[in-house]
Design an enzyme around this catalytic site. Structure first.
Site, PDB file in Angstrom:
ATOM      1  N   GLN A 214     -24.978 109.727  56.438  1.00  0.00           N
ATOM      2  CA  GLN A 214     -25.959 108.674  56.174  1.00  0.00           C
ATOM      3  C   GLN A 214     -25.355 107.286  56.338  1.00  0.00           C
ATOM      4  O   GLN A 214     -24.151 107.130  56.485  1.00  0.00           O
ATOM      5  CB  GLN A 214     -26.502 108.834  54.751  1.00  0.00           C
TER       6      GLN A 214
ATOM      7  N   HIS B 138     -30.215 106.844  34.430  1.00  0.00           N
ATOM      8  CA  HIS B 138     -29.192 107.850  34.159  1.00  0.00           C
ATOM      9  C   HIS B 138     -29.164 108.285  32.697  1.00  0.00           C
ATOM     10  O   HIS B 138     -28.900 109.443  32.406  1.00  0.00           O
ATOM     11  CB  HIS B 138     -27.827 107.358  34.656  1.00  0.00           C
TER      12      HIS B 138
ATOM     13  N   ASP C  22     -22.605 108.886  43.248  1.00  0.00           N
ATOM     14  CA  ASP C  22     -22.282 107.566  42.707  1.00  0.00           C
ATOM     15  C   ASP C  22     -21.578 107.658  41.353  1.00  0.00           C
ATOM     16  O   ASP C  22     -21.089 106.661  40.833  1.00  0.00           O
ATOM     17  CB  ASP C  22     -23.542 106.696  42.610  1.00  0.00           C
TER      18      ASP C  22
ATOM     19  N   ASP D 107     -22.469 121.234  50.901  1.00  0.00           N
ATOM     20  CA  ASP D 107     -23.914 121.356  50.900  1.00  0.00           C
ATOM     21  C   ASP D 107     -24.299 122.101  49.621  1.00  0.00           C
ATOM     22  O   ASP D 107     -23.848 123.232  49.414  1.00  0.00           O
ATOM     23  CB  ASP D 107     -24.326 122.152  52.148  1.00  0.00           C
ATOM     24  N   ALA D 108     -25.130 121.492  48.788  1.00  0.00           N
ATOM     25  CA  ALA D 108     -25.349 122.028  47.435  1.00  0.00           C
ATOM     26  C   ALA D 108     -25.898 123.454  47.424  1.00  0.00           C
ATOM     27  O   ALA D 108     -25.435 124.301  46.657  1.00  0.00           O
ATOM     28  CB  ALA D 108     -26.289 121.103  46.668  1.00  0.00           C
TER      29      ALA D 108
ATOM     30  N   ASP E  57     -29.582 115.622  41.131  1.00  0.00           N
ATOM     31  CA  ASP E  57     -29.984 114.281  41.551  1.00  0.00           C
ATOM     32  C   ASP E  57     -30.015 114.219  43.075  1.00  0.00           C
ATOM     33  O   ASP E  57     -29.285 113.460  43.694  1.00  0.00           O
ATOM     34  CB  ASP E  57     -28.988 113.258  40.966  1.00  0.00           C
TER      35      ASP E  57
END
Lengths: 523, 548
Positions: A258, A288, A312, A366-367, A384
């Site tokens: 990205q 959060h 993040d 990759d989740a 998230d």
């Protein structure tokens, strides 16, 4: 498409051919090729830039081309009023085209970024001006050439070189110029070519010009300006991007996954992924805290936590406030994200160095694939992921994914999932609830107001009915027990709607999300 | 005069130079063909059968059941026998690996199919297929449920299909954008007619077009469709428009590898009218698929196999005797022949190959009525997905409307990764526009470069970048891929005579149905196994569909 009016005056008797004149003729015909190519390029750039910035390609291309052609007609008509000093006028026209055309793309992008609604005015002003000037140049060349060629040859040759130039560019533009150079640089390149034609004309007609030095210096100034534009086009792009992001860009990189952009305006740090706002440091604590605490504070037994997405480190920061959490695994696809939020001082400060905590293990994977291969069990999972804006992302919100998630939970384990906005994407939000229920979870939806996002939704997916905690073990800025009624109640405009289940083979959520965000006013 | 002649030569040389430049740009843009291999069905071994002269066996061994052919028919028979607790099964396979049309390949990128790549939702009549899928964990819950539930990962993920026509990708197999009103109307009428035939029943109360086809009505009015070609039937029904004819021909090329002017109308209509299978939480046109296509099923069956498989085995003589069947096979790997005396033999290979082994018997002649269509498949390994432009997004099945091939499927489509990266595209080319034997000659004479170049040329129209992202092109030539259901094969005398055979030799190939379909091969394999089990005194309930 380049229809020029032809000077109806019959050709005067041709001068006896001499060597110099032949060279001149050829040179002028070559310049017809170049200026035709330039003329078409500006038109294509205007159409492509307006499509890029405004969308709706058919309308943009059609209107830009129409206005451009009409302006060329006006230019051709006006050429009859140019009576004296044709060569000088031709050189001036070339220089004007060079400036206007060469800077056109940069002007358009900057005006879109800075002028907002004024962009359209500038776009059509540029199209009209360049069109008029391009319409002028071919009749002028023909009149210069008519001293050397018969009328029949004149029309045949000028027009054929004109069309060939157009052909060359129309092929090169989509294949080579737009993808390789980009619009801004292409415009400068062709502006330079116009300027060089002007300079060449000065050289060819040097003994017929009254003040060749003055004209030559004009050429030099224009060429230098365009050359500078060409060289600094990257900065110009940055300048317009800076403005599009409204704030100052402090970090920008394109990872494999990205485009990551971080901006700062006074105290406000913002993260954008592919142009979409991920957080603003002014209110991210609301997001959060709301995601992590209502569930985690109700799980004093939780020891092992998992964060999917969230590179993040901000959800991580909240989780690490619980001393009983022994380990947290964070799985984020993009190593560039986790690296940035581990290393960059202001971002590190924001997540309190969470990514470097000895309790944290960062995995870049990759989740879904990772979850499938994992054999660990987790007590608390925070999910998230990006919103389900395409089929690939939609897979992360399916019954298949949630069934897999369930297998990775410990006996009393539970998960919380960011689930887009129940206000702007109401059906999408409730579709995630329905899908979690189909996968056998107890789903507890709630929502919080995050000013930079709007009303935002989360869902607790548990294996036994969820009870909100009576108190929170640490001071928080936003979440508190007295907030619970507001958190868990859904006013009428966000109340549950019946939806389909989101499955790998029938991605209802992707369809809902697409239709809802398309008509949504924000984002 | 001078300027004119100058200008003319100038313009001509300019045009010439321009053309040369353009040509140079084109050739420079085409890098050399990516590397790859040509795989082929073992025709050299097969041709030894045709040419004769194989040495007689010196060694004789015994087995309870020998299965000839390790495709879906043979593996289904083995699965059914094994399920009933039978040991001592021997499987002989001509090729190096099992699977038949469901063979697959695997690379560092992913597993990919070499042939059949999906199973439609099984109908009620395809009961054996449902039980097989249940055993393999694909069908969840009761296999006999009216609306069974399937493992979601195996149902084709969205988007399922798109087609490329006139420079754009659109959803579905056929697009009606830009068609005339007459074409649109006729398309609707075609859909309605097929829907009607899907629901139709014959005078005997059976479905007009069932799968397995054995359960179809024997109403002569409907069986008469097997006497004309599909194309002739369409015209008789007043269908003349391009979309309908394209779709009908696509159906025949897709399922039978032949042109709709070669296929019988019964077979052609069957494609549209037989699929009545449904599933919970899935559309009716959904299918079951895996990265390696039906190779996934072969893999699972081989993983649990309790039988021995001998590859490179060519059966060249079969002799039915009162107490056993004696077969002789050439073992290519050992360069010798063996004889096996088995209580029962299941022939699960193409019937035409049995004609040689059964020369001199009454079965040989009807077996020669079988013809086979050849196919070429290519697997293109890409470093990244084809680039998305406008139009419908990359789907599982990507059909090229104006091409000799059917298009391609994406092996990583069922992946759950958000960013799959490298992938494999499987390109399917039925050699349908010439007679099977002429096409086979061409197949033998043509190298990998030709087919790889053809695949790249076809794919470069929707994907101009294809050459720059293709790392390998492996090609497989299938000489006898699918039985050709020409008029008279499905409901003609030859097939009946073979199926009427009773004894210790059983026929279990899709050829027993005349249509090369998964459900047919599977049902025939299970039927042969159950006949053997019954002959051996086993009293197990059948896994096949029984009326009423």
């Amino acid at each position: 498409m380049t229809e020029h009016s032809v000077d109806p005056a019959a050709a005067p008797p041709a001068h006896p051919p001499v060597q110099r004149s032949e060279v001149l003729t050829r040179a002028l015909l070559a310049s017809v090729f170049v200026i035709a190519a330039c003329g078409l390029v500006y038109e294509l750039i205007a159409a492509a830039a307006s499509t890029y910035l405004l969308g709706d390609s058919i309308t943009q291309f059609s209107v830009v081309i129409g206005v451009y052609l009409a302006s060329m007609g006006v230019g051709s008509y006006l050429s009859q009023y140019v009576t004296r000093g044709i060569v000088v006028k031709f050189i001036d026209v070339e220089l004007m085209i060079a400036v206007l055309g060469g800077f056109s793309a940069a002007l358009m992008f900057l005006s879109f970024a800075y002028a907002g609604p004024g962009f359209r005015v500038l776009l059509y002003l540029l199209v009209v001006l360049v069109g008029v000037l391009v319409g002028l140049e071919i009749p002028l060349v023909m009149r210069i050439l008519k001293e050397r060629l018969g009328f029949k040859d004149l029309v045949a040759q000028v027009l054929s070189f004109d069309y060939l130039g157009a052909l060359g560019v129309s092929i090169a533009f989509p294949l080579l110029l737009a993808p390789r150079l980009g619009l801004i640089r292409t415009a400068f390149l062709f502006g330079l070519m116009n300027a060089l034609v002007a300079a060449w004309a000065v050289w060819l007609f040097r003994d017929r010009l009254a003040r060749p030095l003055a004209i030559a210096s004009r050429c030099a100034v224009v060429t230098l300006a365009l050359g500078a534009g060409f060289i600094y086009s990257e900065e110009l792009t940055r300048l317009s991007e800076d403005r599009l992001y409204t704030d100052q860009i402090v970090h920008a990189e394109s990872s494999k996954a990205q485009r990551i952009v971080v901006t700062r305006w006074r105290e406000d740090l913002r993260l954008y992924l592919n142009g979409n706002l991920q957080f603003s440091s002014l209110d991210e604590y609301r997001y959060h805290e709301a995601m992590v605490h209502p569930l985690l504070a109700s799980m004093p037994h939780a020891r092992r936590a998992l964060v999917l997405g969230g590179g993040d480190g901000l959800a991580l920061r909240e989780i690490l406030k619980y001393p009983q959490i022994e380990s947290v695994t964070l799985v984020d696809l993009d190593p560039a994200m986790t690296r940035l939020f581990t290393e960059a001082p202001p971002l590190r400060k924001l997540n309190a160095g969470a990514l470097s905590s000895p309790r944290v293990k960062v995995v870049n994977a990759d989740a879904f694939v990772w979850l499938e291969q994992s054999r660990d069990a987790f007590d608390f999972v925070a999910i998230d992921f990006p919103d389900p804006s395409n089929h690939a992302l939609g897979k992360l919100y399916t019954t298949s994914f949630y069934s897999m998630l369930k297998r990775r939970l410990s006996a009393r384990g539970a998960a919380v999932i960011q689930s887009t906005s129940p206000l702007y994407a109401r059906r999408s939000f409730w579709c995630v609830v329905t899908t979690l229920e189909e996968a056998g979870f107890e789903a507890t939806p709630y929502h919080a107001l995050v000013p930079s996002f709007g009303e935002w939704g989360f869902i607790i997916a548990s294996q036994a009915p969820y009870e909100p905690p009576a108190s929170y073990p640490m001071p928080l800025k936003f979440v508190a027990p007295e907030m619970h009624p507001a958190l868990f109640a859904f006013p009428r405009d966000m109340a549950r709607v019946p939806t389909e289940v989101n499955r790998l083979n029938s991605p209802a959520l992707v369809r809902y999300f697409e239709s809802e965000w398309r008509r949504s006013p924000s984002q | 005069m001078a300027p004119q002649s100058l200008a003319v030569t100038g313009r001509r040389s300019f045009l010439g130079a321009g053309a040369a430049l353009l040509a140079a740009a084109c050739t420079r843009g085409a890098p050399p063909l990516p590397p790859g291999e040509l795989l082929a069905t073992d025709y050299r071994l097969g041709h030894r059968l045709r040419d004769g002269g194989l040495p007689s066996a010196r060694e004789v061994r015994k087995a309870r059941v020998v299965i000839v052919g390790g495709g879906i028919g043979g593996l289904s028979a083995a699965w059914r026998l094994q399920r009933a607790g039978m040991a001592d099964i021997e499987l002989l396979e001509l090729e190096a690996s099992p699977g038949g049309n469901a063979r697959w390949g695997e690379s560092a990128v992913c597993a990919y199919p070499w042939g059949a790549h999906y199973v439609p939702l099984p109908t009620q009549e395809a009961r054996a297929t449902r039980w097989l899928l249940s055993d393999l964990g694909v069908l969840l819950g009761d296999p006999d449920a009216a609306e069974p539930r399937y493992e979601e990962r195996a149902l084709v993920h969205a988007p399922q299909e798109r087609h490329y026509r006139h420079g754009t990708w659109s959803e579905g197999l056929v697009g009606l954008e830009g068609r005339t009103q007459q074409e649109k109307d006729e398309w609707q009428r075609f859909q309605a007619r097929m829907q009607q035939l899907r629901n139709a029943r014959g005078r005997d109360g059976r479905r007009a077009f069932a799968i397995p086809l054995e359960h179809s009505t024997q109403d002569p009015e409907l069986l008469a469709l097997d006497r004309i070609t599909f194309e002739a039937w369409l015209r008789r029904e007043g269908f003349v428009s391009e979309p309908v004819h394209w779709m009908a021909n696509y159906a025949c090329r897709d399922d039978y590898g032949c042109d709709y002017r070669q296929a019988s109308a019964w077979a052609g209509v069957h494609y549209f009218a037989c699929r009545s299978g449904v599933a919970r939480h899935a559309e009716q046109d959904s299918v079951l698929t895996w990265p390696e296509g039906n190779g996934w099923l072969v893999r699972r069956l081989m993983e649990r196999a309790a039988f021995t498989m001998t590859p490179g085995a060519l059966v060249f003589r079969i002799e039915e005797r009162p107490r056993h069947v004696r077969i002789e096979a050439w073992l290519a790997r050992e360069q010798r022949s063996i004889a096996i005396e088995a209580e029962h033999v299941v022939w699960a290979a193409p019937f035409a190959f049995a004609a040689h082994a059964l020369a001199g018997t009454a079965l040989a002649e009807p077996m020669r009525a079988y013809q086979y269509t050849p196919w070429v498949t290519a697997n293109l390994t890409l470093s990244e997905l084809p680039h998305e432009r406008h139009g419908a997004p990359l789907s599982w099945d990507n059909v090229l409307h104006e091409a000799a091939s059917l298009g391609y499927i994406v092996a990583t489509h069922q992946s759950v990764a958000v960013q799959p990266g490298a992938t494999v595209l499987t390109w399917y080319l039925p050699l349908a526009h010439e007679s099977p034997s002429a096409a086979r000659q061409r197949l033998l004479a043509t190298g990998r470069e030709h087919w790889a170049g053809m695949a790249l040329a076809e794919l470069s129209r929707p994907h101009p970048e294809i050459r720059s992202i293709t790392r390998r092109v492996d090609v497989m030539a299938h000489g006898h891929a699918m039985v050709l259901p020409h008029p008279g094969l499905v409901w003609g005398a030859a097939r009946q005579r073979i199926n009427a055979h009773r004894g210790r030799l059983h026929f279990a190939h899709a050829d027993a149905s005349g249509l090369s379909l998964f459900e047919e091969a599977n049902d025939r394999g299970v039927a042969a196994a159950e006949t053997i089990l019954a002959a051996m005194g086993s009293r197990q309930p059948s896994l096949r569909y029984e009326r009423g």
